[in-house]
Design a protein around this motif. Structure first.
Motif, mmCIF file in Angstrom:
data_model
loop_
_atom_site.group_PDB
_atom_site.id
_atom_site.type_symbol
_atom_site.label_atom_id
_atom_site.label_comp_id
_atom_site.label_asym_id
_atom_site.label_seq_id
_atom_site.Cartn_x
_atom_site.Cartn_y
_atom_site.Cartn_z
ATOM 1 N N LYS A 18 -67.760 -17.186 24.022
ATOM 2 C CA LYS A 18 -69.024 -16.793 24.497
ATOM 3 C C LYS A 18 -69.547 -15.313 24.184
ATOM 4 N N GLY A 19 -70.409 -15.169 23.268
ATOM 5 C CA GLY A 19 -71.065 -13.851 23.162
ATOM 6 C C GLY A 19 -70.120 -13.011 22.113
ATOM 7 N N SER A 20 -69.388 -13.747 21.532
ATOM 8 C CA SER A 20 -68.303 -13.034 20.326
ATOM 9 C C SER A 20 -68.457 -13.718 19.079
ATOM 10 N N SER A 21 -68.426 -12.984 18.168
ATOM 11 C CA SER A 21 -68.356 -13.605 16.638
ATOM 12 C C SER A 21 -66.908 -14.208 16.258
ATOM 13 N N GLY A 22 -65.942 -13.844 17.102
ATOM 14 C CA GLY A 22 -64.623 -14.101 16.489
ATOM 15 C C GLY A 22 -63.983 -15.481 17.588
ATOM 16 N N ALA A 23 -62.770 -15.752 16.973
ATOM 17 C CA ALA A 23 -62.544 -16.976 17.626
ATOM 18 C C ALA A 23 -61.245 -16.669 18.352
ATOM 19 N N THR A 24 -60.796 -17.661 19.312
ATOM 20 C CA THR A 24 -59.603 -17.676 19.996
ATOM 21 C C THR A 24 -59.079 -18.880 20.281
ATOM 22 N N ASP A 25 -57.651 -18.956 20.358
ATOM 23 C CA ASP A 25 -56.921 -20.127 20.606
ATOM 24 C C ASP A 25 -56.620 -19.968 22.033
ATOM 25 N N SER A 26 -57.060 -19.444 22.996
ATOM 26 C CA SER A 26 -56.911 -19.172 24.207
ATOM 27 C C SER A 26 -57.770 -20.247 25.225
ATOM 28 N N PRO A 27 -56.705 -20.844 26.126
ATOM 29 C CA PRO A 27 -57.626 -22.009 26.726
ATOM 30 C C PRO A 27 -58.913 -21.426 27.818
ATOM 31 N N LYS A 28 -59.695 -21.844 28.371
ATOM 32 C CA LYS A 28 -60.659 -21.293 28.966
ATOM 33 C C LYS A 28 -59.988 -20.922 30.287
ATOM 34 N N PHE A 32 -54.495 -24.014 30.917
ATOM 35 C CA PHE A 32 -53.419 -23.654 30.162
ATOM 36 C C PHE A 32 -52.953 -24.773 29.192
ATOM 37 N N ALA A 33 -52.332 -24.283 27.954
ATOM 38 C CA ALA A 33 -52.148 -25.055 26.909
ATOM 39 C C ALA A 33 -50.502 -25.519 26.947
ATOM 40 N N VAL A 34 -50.290 -26.860 26.731
ATOM 41 C CA VAL A 34 -48.918 -27.252 26.359
ATOM 42 C C VAL A 34 -48.870 -28.036 25.175
ATOM 43 N N TYR A 35 -47.933 -28.105 24.684
ATOM 44 C CA TYR A 35 -47.703 -29.046 23.308
ATOM 45 C C TYR A 35 -46.700 -30.108 23.675
ATOM 46 N N VAL A 36 -47.158 -31.322 22.950
ATOM 47 C CA VAL A 36 -46.525 -32.710 23.714
ATOM 48 C C VAL A 36 -46.094 -33.497 22.485
ATOM 49 N N GLY A 37 -45.168 -34.315 22.431
ATOM 50 C CA GLY A 37 -44.615 -35.072 21.379
ATOM 51 C C GLY A 37 -43.934 -34.586 20.126
ATOM 52 N N GLU A 38 -43.599 -35.243 19.293
ATOM 53 C CA GLU A 38 -42.910 -34.937 18.157
ATOM 54 C C GLU A 38 -43.843 -33.957 17.509
ATOM 55 N N MET A 39 -45.137 -34.462 17.131
ATOM 56 C CA MET A 39 -46.032 -33.738 16.417
ATOM 57 C C MET A 39 -46.478 -32.426 17.138
ATOM 58 N N HIS A 40 -46.119 -32.146 18.367
ATOM 59 C CA HIS A 40 -46.644 -31.033 19.303
ATOM 60 C C HIS A 40 -48.339 -30.784 19.288
ATOM 61 N N LYS A 41 -48.827 -32.170 19.617
ATOM 62 C CA LYS A 41 -50.368 -31.949 19.956
ATOM 63 C C LYS A 41 -50.648 -31.164 20.968
ATOM 64 N N ARG A 42 -51.540 -30.220 20.899
ATOM 65 C CA ARG A 42 -51.977 -29.469 21.805
ATOM 66 C C ARG A 42 -52.847 -30.019 22.826
ATOM 67 N N TYR A 43 -52.574 -29.860 24.085
ATOM 68 C CA TYR A 43 -53.305 -30.111 25.261
ATOM 69 C C TYR A 43 -53.572 -29.263 26.229
#
Length: 94
Positions: A18-28, A32-43
């Motif tokens: 919010k209020g930024s022109s850049g992007a981030t992979d950080s969760p709100k 927090f983020a975890v990676y699940v399964g063989e394809m490492h889907k992000r949750y």
């Protein structure tokens, strides 16, 4: 209070700050983020999930599978996406 689970289909998918022109992979904040399964889907899940005994068991399982030295980055959970989604759903309903 319901805990939601947010599935992000691609790790490269970005959230705009919010209020930024850049992007981030950080969760709100409070999530927090975890990676699940063989394809490492992000949750992205609420931090409050960490307090539940079932999720702690899942983290112990991840530690046994991957250990703490994960040079690839990210918290990986060694289960199927269906199992993970069912577990988070069960936790959110309790």
């Amino acid at each position: 209070m319901g805990m939601g689970i947010i599935k992000i289909t691609g790790a490269k998918q970005k959230q705009k700050k919010k209020g930024s022109s850049g992007a981030t992979d950080s969760p709100k904040k409070g999530h927090f983020a975890v990676y699940v399964g063989e394809m490492h889907k992000r949750y992205v899940i609420p931090l409050s999930t960490l307090n539940h005994p079932l999720f702690r068991d899942l983290l112990r399982w991840a530690e046994e599978e991957f250990g703490f030295d994960n040079s690839e980055g990210g918290l990986k959970i060694p289960c199927s996406e269906d199992y993970f989604e069912g577990l988070v759903s069960l936790i959110s309903s309790s």
